[in-house]
Design a protein around this motif. Structure first.
Motif, PDB file in Angstrom:
ATOM      1  N   THR C 205      31.321 -18.171 -89.391  1.00  0.00           N
ATOM      2  CA  THR C 205      32.029 -18.955 -90.414  1.00  0.00           C
ATOM      3  C   THR C 205      33.058 -18.134 -91.168  1.00  0.00           C
ATOM      4  N   ALA C 206      32.834 -16.819 -91.274  1.00  0.00           N
ATOM      5  CA  ALA C 206      33.769 -16.020 -92.059  1.00  0.00           C
ATOM      6  C   ALA C 206      34.974 -15.571 -91.235  1.00  0.00           C
ATOM      7  N   LEU C 207      35.004 -15.974 -89.970  1.00  0.00           N
ATOM      8  CA  LEU C 207      36.054 -15.449 -89.088  1.00  0.00           C
ATOM      9  C   LEU C 207      37.134 -16.486 -88.797  1.00  0.00           C
ATOM     10  N   ASP C 208      38.270 -16.000 -88.313  1.00  0.00           N
ATOM     11  CA  ASP C 208      39.339 -16.901 -87.874  1.00  0.00           C
ATOM     12  C   ASP C 208      38.852 -17.763 -86.723  1.00  0.00           C
ATOM     13  N   VAL C 209      39.421 -18.963 -86.628  1.00  0.00           N
ATOM     14  CA  VAL C 209      39.003 -19.889 -85.578  1.00  0.00           C
ATOM     15  C   VAL C 209      39.186 -19.282 -84.188  1.00  0.00           C
ATOM     16  N   THR C 210      40.298 -18.568 -83.996  1.00  0.00           N
ATOM     17  CA  THR C 210      40.568 -18.019 -82.668  1.00  0.00           C
ATOM     18  C   THR C 210      39.520 -16.990 -82.279  1.00  0.00           C
ATOM     19  N   ILE C 211      39.066 -16.213 -83.270  1.00  0.00           N
ATOM     20  CA  ILE C 211      38.083 -15.168 -82.971  1.00  0.00           C
ATOM     21  C   ILE C 211      36.696 -15.771 -82.814  1.00  0.00           C
ATOM     22  N   GLN C 212      36.429 -16.854 -83.551  1.00  0.00           N
ATOM     23  CA  GLN C 212      35.111 -17.505 -83.478  1.00  0.00           C
ATOM     24  C   GLN C 212      34.682 -17.741 -82.041  1.00  0.00           C
ATOM     25  N   ALA C 213      35.591 -18.344 -81.240  1.00  0.00           N
ATOM     26  CA  ALA C 213      35.249 -18.699 -79.864  1.00  0.00           C
ATOM     27  C   ALA C 213      34.858 -17.457 -79.063  1.00  0.00           C
ATOM     28  N   GLN C 214      35.632 -16.372 -79.241  1.00  0.00           N
ATOM     29  CA  GLN C 214      35.324 -15.136 -78.508  1.00  0.00           C
ATOM     30  C   GLN C 214      33.940 -14.616 -78.866  1.00  0.00           C
ATOM     31  N   ILE C 215      33.667 -14.590 -80.194  1.00  0.00           N
ATOM     32  CA  ILE C 215      32.397 -14.038 -80.658  1.00  0.00           C
ATOM     33  C   ILE C 215      31.233 -14.886 -80.133  1.00  0.00           C
ATOM     34  N   LEU C 216      31.417 -16.202 -80.171  1.00  0.00           N
ATOM     35  CA  LEU C 216      30.358 -17.094 -79.708  1.00  0.00           C
ATOM     36  C   LEU C 216      30.042 -16.844 -78.239  1.00  0.00           C
ATOM     37  N   LYS C 217      31.090 -16.762 -77.463  1.00  0.00           N
ATOM     38  CA  LYS C 217      30.914 -16.542 -76.027  1.00  0.00           C
ATOM     39  C   LYS C 217      30.173 -15.238 -75.775  1.00  0.00           C
ATOM     40  N   LEU C 218      30.626 -14.208 -76.518  1.00  0.00           N
ATOM     41  CA  LEU C 218      30.021 -12.893 -76.370  1.00  0.00           C
ATOM     42  C   LEU C 218      28.538 -12.937 -76.713  1.00  0.00           C
ATOM     43  N   LEU C 219      28.215 -13.577 -77.824  1.00  0.00           N
ATOM     44  CA  LEU C 219      26.827 -13.663 -78.271  1.00  0.00           C
ATOM     45  C   LEU C 219      25.987 -14.377 -77.225  1.00  0.00           C
ATOM     46  N   ARG C 220      26.523 -15.485 -76.733  1.00  0.00           N
ATOM     47  CA  ARG C 220      25.806 -16.280 -75.729  1.00  0.00           C
ATOM     48  C   ARG C 220      25.533 -15.439 -74.482  1.00  0.00           C
ATOM     49  N   LEU C 222      25.565 -12.107 -74.054  1.00  0.00           N
ATOM     50  CA  LEU C 222      24.675 -10.965 -74.226  1.00  0.00           C
ATOM     51  C   LEU C 222      23.229 -11.411 -74.365  1.00  0.00           C
ATOM     52  N   ALA C 223      23.024 -12.509 -75.097  1.00  0.00           N
ATOM     53  CA  ALA C 223      21.660 -12.995 -75.280  1.00  0.00           C
ATOM     54  C   ALA C 223      21.071 -13.394 -73.935  1.00  0.00           C
ATOM     55  N   THR C 224      21.862 -14.099 -73.138  1.00  0.00           N
ATOM     56  CA  THR C 224      21.376 -14.522 -71.822  1.00  0.00           C
ATOM     57  C   THR C 224      21.095 -13.310 -70.937  1.00  0.00           C
ATOM     58  N   ASP C 225      22.052 -12.380 -70.904  1.00  0.00           N
ATOM     59  CA  ASP C 225      21.893 -11.200 -70.052  1.00  0.00           C
ATOM     60  C   ASP C 225      20.649 -10.404 -70.409  1.00  0.00           C
ATOM     61  N   HIS C 226      20.378 -10.270 -71.727  1.00  0.00           N
ATOM     62  CA  HIS C 226      19.258  -9.424 -72.138  1.00  0.00           C
ATOM     63  C   HIS C 226      17.991 -10.223 -72.358  1.00  0.00           C
ATOM     64  N   ASP C 227      18.041 -11.521 -72.073  1.00  0.00           N
ATOM     65  CA  ASP C 227      16.872 -12.367 -72.230  1.00  0.00           C
ATOM     66  C   ASP C 227      16.350 -12.330 -73.674  1.00  0.00           C
ATOM     67  N   ILE C 228      17.265 -12.485 -74.610  1.00  0.00           N
ATOM     68  CA  ILE C 228      16.903 -12.476 -76.013  1.00  0.00           C
ATOM     69  C   ILE C 228      17.023 -13.901 -76.551  1.00  0.00           C
ATOM     70  N   SER C 229      16.055 -14.300 -77.352  1.00  0.00           N
ATOM     71  CA  SER C 229      16.164 -15.605 -78.007  1.00  0.00           C
ATOM     72  C   SER C 229      17.047 -15.464 -79.238  1.00  0.00           C
ATOM     73  N   VAL C 230      17.753 -16.553 -79.565  1.00  0.00           N
ATOM     74  CA  VAL C 230      18.616 -16.514 -80.733  1.00  0.00           C
ATOM     75  C   VAL C 230      18.369 -17.750 -81.579  1.00  0.00           C
ATOM     76  N   LEU C 231      18.184 -17.524 -82.880  1.00  0.00           N
ATOM     77  CA  LEU C 231      18.205 -18.657 -83.808  1.00  0.00           C
ATOM     78  C   LEU C 231      19.569 -18.624 -84.479  1.00  0.00           C
ATOM     79  N   PHE C 232      20.314 -19.695 -84.269  1.00  0.00           N
ATOM     80  CA  PHE C 232      21.710 -19.696 -84.646  1.00  0.00           C
ATOM     81  C   PHE C 232      21.916 -20.782 -85.693  1.00  0.00           C
ATOM     82  N   THR C 233      22.143 -20.393 -86.941  1.00  0.00           N
ATOM     83  CA  THR C 233      22.346 -21.442 -87.942  1.00  0.00           C
ATOM     84  C   THR C 233      23.827 -21.744 -88.066  1.00  0.00           C
ATOM     85  N   THR C 234      24.134 -23.015 -88.231  1.00  0.00           N
ATOM     86  CA  THR C 234      25.530 -23.404 -88.387  1.00  0.00           C
ATOM     87  C   THR C 234      25.602 -24.761 -89.056  1.00  0.00           C
TER      88      THR C 234
END
Lengths: 287, 343, 348
Positions: C205-220, C222-234
């Motif tokens: 939420t604190a980031l620019d819209v353009t960067i948001q998409a990149q960060i989201l993709k990255l988070l998704r 990495l979590a999948t690759d490392h088999d980590i669960s994520v609780l994502f509030t939004t």
């Protein structure tokens, strides 16, 4: 008026600040009604050598001094001196400092820089030291103490008003009134000043405490009102040669100074919280 | 090996140069102001010094000797040049060079001031942290009363009270003075250090016992300031997002408080050291007078009593310069410890 | 025995406020499967941050009160674990955290490298639990070999989060790097201890819209690759749509609907969820808000907390709180009157 009643309501809520306000009220009442409240009003000028250095008791609430005068009565009259010195000196500092700060803050020229540099130099010397130097040169009298304090303390207001002016200057409403063609004087007095008034009030309240302490130091060093004036600092200084026997001699005027300064500091702290919570954070930057 | 994670930006150098650049005009301004103040005298200092029995010729001769017959701007120029060379003229009272008087008394004041700063920081910082952590506890309230009083109490009165209680009534400490007898051989002028250098523990303890009361008096308002700012700084830091983050990541509490929070809080406290030195120098004048502590403040008070204008000017300039140097150092140190400052 | 990593059951948290006791979480349930990314969606003030902080065990000590419930993580009820053990071995090791505001969540007076290496001192995956829980300033003799290994690990992760020139970033102070880079660093720090669960509190939420998409993709990724669960509030359904496997919607301190992403967007069943989806800007440009205000939490409406604003509300909604009712596979809703098929406002 709304603001005033708001401040008043908040003050009543903040018990500590309220105590401060009450102490100051007490000081003012004491000064006004000194002739009525004092038990020996004539003792400000009269001596009773036969009664010298008597301990506190029913006849003399706080004892008597080396001249046999009633310390309680002298302290009440001393409140008048304290108030006179602090009020006039602070008023003068505000009257010098605020316009300088406003002008230097509003206009961006070499003169603003020069004015601020001059006030920085004044701030570069501890206030007590500067006040001592001035009062010493001019000779001991109440007028000279006031003069010394005014010359010493005005830069505080100049600095504060300068910084605040610079920061509100970029606010939209100021820019708007400039764009609408308001004269500089009008912008400064009607738009900028009301917006920085709360900072000035807080600074002034706290400044009263500091000024009273410095005035007491001058009195203690013999640079204040000459004897037999019942100036609190001077009374403490006189008491020294009669210690430890006449412990009450130094105690009462010291407590008087302490209470009054405490009153202004407490009220100032309270006002700061009420009027401008922002100051507390910004104060670390406005050295 | 991984590198150490610090680098000193060039911007810090700019900051230092900027402060040094302003140092010179500030000191010059200080000298000018001091000069102006001491020359608005209504009375004639020379006549006063020469005494009632002096003839007109004698007064005139003394005036010439002191250079007071010259026009004002020449006097000012001479004074500035002289002061910059460390010459504050001669005492109107003793006719000794003031710079000698001042420099022989400077160590006594510095020693007192340093010990007072040390003591107030030693107790003030932990007390400030604890009172922030234990907010609204009994301890916090007690400390609040102490800090508010510390800034409201007249130091000369506190000094007298301490004397009355600890020296006169209880007899625990000496009443006044810096040392019993002659003191240690002067090497640094700091008696604590000199007595250690002499290997003389007896003198050391004696010097220390003489220091207790003046240091307590001086440190009280300084301690109040430190507690107050440390507490405010800790409170601000502890409610910050980074502390919330550090807690959420399970960093040990003691590390969060005493490393992360304290470092942030101390930046605010350090900027107040300038203010604290102001309090101490001002306090030294009266505290030294009460305790007969042979430093600058005592000298200043003596000069006031003797209407020794030159000496007062010298004292004003020297204490002003000390204060300016302290503030300059604080600014530079602040630049070092607060990375945001070196933009 | 289920395969769930985290099960929050009947969690009740209240806050002391000037106006009285606010019931911020009222019998909330939440389930996170292993390796799953769960979106916790709701308007600001609905309690999602409080839920996130409850799981981490960092509720504000003075004002918050945990009334009842369980937070079962990997088979252990975290509420019964000694707080010190929780801090030493759960927070930052098994459960890590990505904050909302990467600007103010770094300590401003230490370099990024110093902060990350400090984190590794206590939270390095090479430590075992007894080491991490040791008191003292160092968790274990902090030899240069482990420090070097940790440093390599940090560099590797910084490259993984696509941070350019990681060595020089480590030497910088937080204010010297951009917001997007700071959030990448935060993600890296959350991954460093090799946790099982990451709690990401509105990480974009604190980031620019353009960067948001990149960060989201990255988070998704990495979590999948490392088999980590994520609780994502939004508060943004669109964001949840992009990265979450399943979604739980909260309203005024209660969870209203929980479903897989697909089920949620195809078959939204709670009236509130439907209004939410309807309020998204649609292709024809129409936006419709939800009439009424979010209720205060000091005196919340009895029964279903949404009933004052609900078009389907009946008498029973005003009196008793609806239980969780299954409406499909892995799809549950707290409502007496789930929205019928034809009236749903499905997106997908």
């Amino acid at each position: 008026m709304e603001t005033l009643s708001f401040i008043f309501r908040k003050l009543v809520e903040d018990r500590v600040a309220l105590i401060g306000a009450l102490i100051i009220l007490l000081l003012i009442l004491t000064a006004i009604f000194a002739p009525i409240l004092s038990t020996h009003p004539e003792d400000v000028l009269e001596f009773h050598p036969s009664e010298r250095l008597q301990g506190p008791g029913f006849a003399h609430f706080f004892g008597t001094d080396r001249m046999g005068s009633d310390i309680y009565s002298r302290i009440l009259y001393g409140a008048r001196i304290t108030i006179t010195i602090a009020v006039i000196a602070i008023a003068a500092s505000v009257l010098i400092g605020v316009p300088i700060g406003l002008l230097a803050g509003y206009y961006h020229s070499w003169l603003s820089d020069a004015l601020m540099r001059v006030s920085d130099i004044f701030l570069a010397v501890p206030q007590v030291v500067l006040a001592i130097a001035i009062a010493q040169t001019l000779g001991p009298s109440i007028e000279n103490v006031i003069l010394a304090l005014s010359v010493t303390y005005w830069p505080f207001w100049a600095r504060l008003v300068y910084a605040e002016t610079r920061s509100v200057q970029n606010e939209v409403f100021i820019e708007a009134s400039v764009a609408l063609g308001a004269s500089p004087a009008r912008v400064m007095i009607l738009h900028i000043l009301p917006n920085i008034l709360s900072s000035i009030i807080v600074r002034t309240t706290i400044g009263m405490g500091g000024t009273i302490l410095t005035a007491a130091v001058l009195g203690f060093l013999g640079l204040g009102a000459p004897a037999p004036s019942p100036e609190w600092g001077r009374m403490i200084s006189e008491s020294r040669e009669f210690l430890p026997e006449a412990w009450w001699y130094a105690t009462a005027p010291g407590i008087a100074i302490f209470l009054v300064v405490m009153g202004f500091n407490l009220l100032g702290d309270g006002l700061r919280d009420i009027l401008d919570p922002r100051i507390r954070r910004s104060s670390r930057h406005d050295k | 090996m991984p590198p150490g994670f610090t680098d000193t930006p060039v911007k810090l150098l700019v900051l230092i140069l900027n402060r040094l650049f302003w140092f010179v005009p500030t000191v010059l301004g200080l000298i000018v102001i001091t000069f102006v103040i001491s020359h608005i005298i209504p009375a004639d200092p020379v006549a006063f010094v020469a005494g009632d029995n002096a003839t007109a010729e004698q007064i005139e001769a003394l005036r010439r000797q002191l250079g007071l017959d010259q026009p004002m701007h020449i006097q000012l120029w001479r004074y500035i040049v002289a002061v910059l060379q460390g010459d504050f003229g001669v005492s109107l009272y003793t006719l000794r060079p003031i710079s000698e008087d001042l420099s022989s008394r400077l160590p006594a004041t510095l020693e007192l001031t340093f010990v007072a700063v040390f003591v107030s920081a030693l107790f003030g910082i932990p007390l400030g942290v604890i009172s922030a952590l234990e907010r609204n506890s009994m301890l916090d309230h007690v400390l609040r009363i102490i800090t508010v009083s510390g800034l409201a109490i007249a130091s000369f009165w506190l000094a007298i009270l301490f004397q009355l209680l600890f020296a006169m009534e209880l007899g625990w400490t000496p009443l006044q003075g810096r040392v019993a007898g002659w003191g240690p051989d002067v090497v640094t002028g700091f008696f604590l250090i000199d007595s250690i250098l002499m290997g003389d523990p007896e003198t050391f303890w004696d010097v220390l016992s003489h220091m207790i009361l003046p240091v307590m008096t001086l440190a009280f308002p300084a301690l109040a300031t430190i507690v107050r700012f440390t507490r405010a700084g800790v409170l601000e830091a502890i409610n910050s997002n980074y502390v919330m983050y550090e807690e959420a990541m399970g960093m040990p509490r003691r590390v969060i408080v005493w490393k992360y929070v304290l470092r942030n809080a101390l930046i605010g406290t350090v900027t107040q050291i300038g203010l604290i030195f102001g309090i101490l120098i001002a306090g030294a004048v009266v505290v030294e007078a009460v305790f007969d502590w042979p430093g600058l403040g005592y000298y200043a008070v003596q000069s006031i009593l003797q209407s020794d204008y030159n000496a007062i000017m010298g004292f004003t300039v020297v204490s002003g310069v000390i204060f300016i140097v302290v503030n300059l150092t604080v600014d530079v140190v602040h630049g070092f410890i607060d990375p945001r400052e070196s933009r | 025995m289920t395969n769930d990593l985290l099960r929050v059951r009947d969690l009740k948290v209240s806050f002391a406020t000037d106006g009285g006791v606010a019931k911020v979480l009222d019998n909330v349930n939440l389930t996170i499967g292993r390796g799953q990314i769960v979106g916790l969606v709701g308007e600001s003030g609905c309690g999602k941050t409080t839920l996130a902080r409850s799981i981490l065990g960092v509720l504000p000590k003075n004002s918050a009160r945990l009334e009842s419930g369980t937070i079962e993580f990997d088979g252990t009820d975290l509420l019964k674990v000694d707080p010190n053990i929780l801090a030493a071995n759960v927070r930052g090791r098994r459960i890590s955290f990505i904050p909302q505001d990467p600007f103010s969540s770094f300590n401003p007076v230490f370099t990024i490298g110093a902060q990350i290496m400090d984190l590794m001192k206590w939270k390095s995956p090479e430590l075992d639990d007894s080491d991490a829980a040791r008191s003292g300033w160092l968790p274990r003799f902090h030899g240069s070999r482990r420090r070097k290994a940790d440093y390599e690990r940090v560099l590797k992760l910084l490259r993984l989060v696509q941070l350019p020139d990681p060595e020089s970033v480590l030497k910088k102070f937080p204010h010297e790097v951009s917001g997007g880079q700071r959030q990448r660093l935060m993600i890296a720090m959350a991954l460093l201890p090799e946790p099982k669960l990451i709690i990401a509190d509105e990480p974009t939420t604190a980031l620019d819209v353009t960067i948001q998409a990149q960060i989201l993709k990255l988070l998704r990724k990495l979590a999948t690759d490392h088999d980590i669960s994520v609780l994502f509030t939004t508060h943004d359904l669109g964001t949840a749509w992009e990265i979450c496997d399943s979604i739980t919607v909260m309203y005024a301190g209660q969870e209203m609907e929980a479903a897989s992403s697909e089920g949620f967007f195809k078959r939204p069943s709670h009236p509130y969820t439907n209004r939410l989806l309807k309020s998204l800007p649609s292709r024809d440009g129409g936006i419709s808000g939800i009439p009424g205000d979010i209720p205060g939490l000091v005196n919340p409406p009895p029964g279903c907390r949404f009933h004052p604003r609900c078009e389907y509300a009946t008498e029973v909604c005003q009196q008793t709180r609806p239980e969780v009712t299954p409406v499909g596979v892995g799809h549950a809703v707290r409502c007496y009157h789930p929205v019928a098929e034809e009236k749903r406002h499905a997106l997908a």
